[in-house]
Design a protein around this motif. Sequence first.
Motif, short mmCIF file in Angstrom:
data_model
loop_
_atom_site.label_atom_id
_atom_site.label_comp_id
_atom_site.label_asym_id
_atom_site.label_seq_id
_atom_site.Cartn_x
_atom_site.Cartn_y
_atom_site.Cartn_z
N TYR A 324 0.85 -1.19 0.00
CA TYR A 324 0.00 0.00 0.00
C TYR A 324 0.88 1.24 0.00
N SER A 325 0.28 2.34 -0.44
CA SER A 325 1.02 3.60 -0.47
C SER A 325 0.75 4.46 0.75
N GLY A 326 -0.38 4.24 1.45
CA GLY A 326 -0.74 5.06 2.60
C GLY A 326 -0.06 4.64 3.87
N PRO A 327 -0.09 5.49 4.90
CA PRO A 327 0.58 5.16 6.17
C PRO A 327 -0.04 3.97 6.90
N VAL A 328 -1.37 3.89 6.90
CA VAL A 328 -2.01 2.76 7.58
C VAL A 328 -1.72 1.47 6.82
N GLY A 329 -1.76 1.53 5.49
CA GLY A 329 -1.45 0.35 4.70
C GLY A 329 -0.05 -0.16 4.96
N LYS A 330 0.91 0.74 5.07
CA LYS A 330 2.27 0.33 5.36
C LYS A 330 2.39 -0.25 6.77
N ALA A 331 1.59 0.29 7.71
CA ALA A 331 1.64 -0.20 9.09
C ALA A 331 1.11 -1.64 9.20
N ILE A 332 0.04 -1.96 8.47
CA ILE A 332 -0.53 -3.31 8.58
C ILE A 332 0.30 -4.32 7.80
N GLN A 334 3.49 -4.74 8.29
CA GLN A 334 4.63 -5.15 9.10
C GLN A 334 4.58 -6.65 9.38
N LYS A 335 5.71 -7.30 9.18
CA LYS A 335 5.76 -8.75 9.37
C LYS A 335 5.62 -9.15 10.83
N ASP A 336 6.06 -8.29 11.74
CA ASP A 336 6.00 -8.62 13.17
C ASP A 336 4.83 -7.93 13.85
N LEU A 337 3.73 -7.77 13.14
CA LEU A 337 2.59 -7.05 13.71
C LEU A 337 2.09 -7.72 14.98
N GLN A 338 2.07 -9.05 15.04
CA GLN A 338 1.57 -9.75 16.21
C GLN A 338 2.53 -9.66 17.39
N ASN A 339 3.76 -9.23 17.13
CA ASN A 339 4.75 -9.12 18.22
C ASN A 339 4.81 -7.73 18.85
N LEU A 392 -1.37 -15.25 17.43
CA LEU A 392 -1.72 -15.87 16.15
C LEU A 392 -0.86 -15.28 15.03
N SER A 393 -0.30 -16.15 14.21
CA SER A 393 0.48 -15.68 13.07
C SER A 393 -0.46 -15.05 12.05
N MET A 394 -0.03 -13.98 11.44
CA MET A 394 -0.87 -13.22 10.52
C MET A 394 -0.49 -13.53 9.08
N SER A 395 -1.50 -13.81 8.27
CA SER A 395 -1.25 -13.99 6.84
C SER A 395 -0.88 -12.65 6.23
N GLY A 396 0.01 -12.69 5.23
CA GLY A 396 0.42 -11.47 4.57
C GLY A 396 -0.73 -10.82 3.82
N PRO A 397 -0.73 -9.49 3.70
CA PRO A 397 -1.80 -8.82 2.95
C PRO A 397 -1.77 -9.22 1.49
N ALA A 407 -8.30 -8.53 8.98
CA ALA A 407 -7.78 -9.04 10.25
C ALA A 407 -6.58 -8.24 10.71
N ARG A 408 -5.75 -7.81 9.78
CA ARG A 408 -4.57 -7.02 10.14
C ARG A 408 -4.96 -5.64 10.65
N ILE A 409 -6.02 -5.06 10.09
CA ILE A 409 -6.47 -3.75 10.57
C ILE A 409 -6.97 -3.87 12.01
N LEU A 410 -7.71 -4.92 12.31
CA LEU A 410 -8.17 -5.12 13.69
C LEU A 410 -7.00 -5.38 14.63
#
Length: 607
Positions: A324-332, A334-339, A392-397, A407-410
């Motif tokens: 994604y090009s937006g800031p929220v898109g780049k934030a979700i 992240q590979k280590d989002l669950q950490n 829980l491990s997160m599937s890539g966008p 799920a990543r946004i939540l």
Amino acid sequence: MDVDGDEVEDDLGGEPVDDVSDFPYVDEPSWAVRVLLLTVYDLQFRNFSPEEHRWATTVAKPIVAGSDFDLTPSPSQGQSSSGEANGVTDDSETPRRCPRRLSAPTSFLDETADADSVDGSSSLSSVPVQRRSYNTENITSTVRACMRYKIGMRAARRVINQAREDSGGGPPIPLSKLRSQFDIARSTLPDWLEDFAPNSLFFDGKTDENTMVKGGFQARHHLTMVGDNTYMGFVETDSKEASAQAQAMTEFFRDQGIKIDNLKVLGCDGEVTNTGWRAGIMTQMERFVGAPVIRVVCLLHTLELFLKKLFVTLDGPTTGDNSYSGPVGKAICQKDLQNLPRKEKTGYNSSTNTFIDFNCHDEDELSSDGKKLFRFCSTLIADEMSDDIAALSMSGPNHARWTASAARILRLFWTIHPLSNSDTVVIMVDFIMEVYAPMYLEIKRRWRLREGPAHILTLIARIRGFLTSHPTLPAPARDVLVKTVQGNSYMAHPHVLLFSGADLPFSDMPTTGYRKPVINMDAERVEDLIFVTWKKGVPYYKTSAGAHPITPPPRVQGGGREIPCHAQMVERLVALTSYSVDSSIGYKRQLATAFQINLDRVLNPKD
């Protein structure tokens, strides 16, 4: 042994013998001598038919016995002295094709001579005949499993034989057995394809970059097909144009003997190549059938469009397949989002949505991403996240599966992050909780086509409620939701409404093509989803191109009770097609491989 042909193959590893002159021990191209020399060694160790023994003892033996041939090669020169006497010169460069056969014991002639009777006739009973033992085990399921998991023949043979040796479960399987079974599996299509007459046909396309061809890999476009909830294979095209794909499908039906005269329902996703009213695949297939069909555009795909377009409007466009090009898109992303560290409480107010009504949904019917979405929604309602769910491990966008992005946004909303409480994240969380997630679970639970118009009515009601509860929502975001409803109104077409049992008037006048209806955003009943007008006693419905007559839908055999309102089945089988074209070379072998793998998945769904 081939006594009639011109080529005899050496079982012991030699090259094919094209002519008797290849043997330096024989100077006469006699057919009988040639065959005897090729088989004299094997008569003691191989299993021959009675006819072969009769020929050896009554025809070939007298010819050789009456000649000066010596079958024992010279130790020094590798050839018999009688060969020199018969005019065969010593040529060191002459290839010796079958040395082990030619060094067979010459006592064979004496042994067979003892078997002759007094009157000169031969006794077959004196020649020991051993019947050849064949491996008649049925290993079809083993071959299918190997094809499913891309296990090569040699590796499969090694594992199977080692397992049998460890467990004492039977004799080893020879490599030739596996090879022949693999060849049969990769060249045989199911016989039920011939005369198959489906009522419904769902299809989905994908360009596979790693399609195996001679010399490497090439990009090929494949269209996967499912008829009456049964995998029908795929077609391959060099172009993504609708005309090329429609032509490939019709040729496939013709070649395989599939009858589509009874075709009443066509289903796919909402890609314009599929749904174009003038030259889309469904339009061209309808012309090929020669009768109107019910068009089903996947409701889950339509639902994802709302989430995608709202997110892109608020945060920015997508870039690539999974970025994604937006800031929220780049934030979700992240590979280590669950950490990331998480909040103790989010303070989310669940009183404005009815998601809690779906807590009893059976999770086994959901995909892995759907299960994660359901669990994250449940944590927001309870405003408490356990350590197990947090880990829980997160599937890539993936822009083709927006369930993972939801799920990543939540999950981002739960983390301690500078953007976790931004306006974009809060709006997207509300939309997921109030519109997307409840509709996703409801469509999965009530999946039949007859429920499609009711889902559209519920979706419109939820969008109205979302717009009402967010009066400060930017105008572009409000407009994109309404436009997405109007642009994907396929499930509100009169054919689908009448098929679902809606009380609508219709006329028996011939249809004049397909047009999407204009949806009434204030509808409270299924019958009110479209605007109906009357002209000269004929009912019409409103479209963007004017009024269109309401005609009855085609009658589906069995009432169409098993026809779904989404195309998730064919979307899952697209992965099977991609897997098959990367497993073997050639379209026919790839198609047969896909059928074998699908059969193994049906018979062993838990593997």
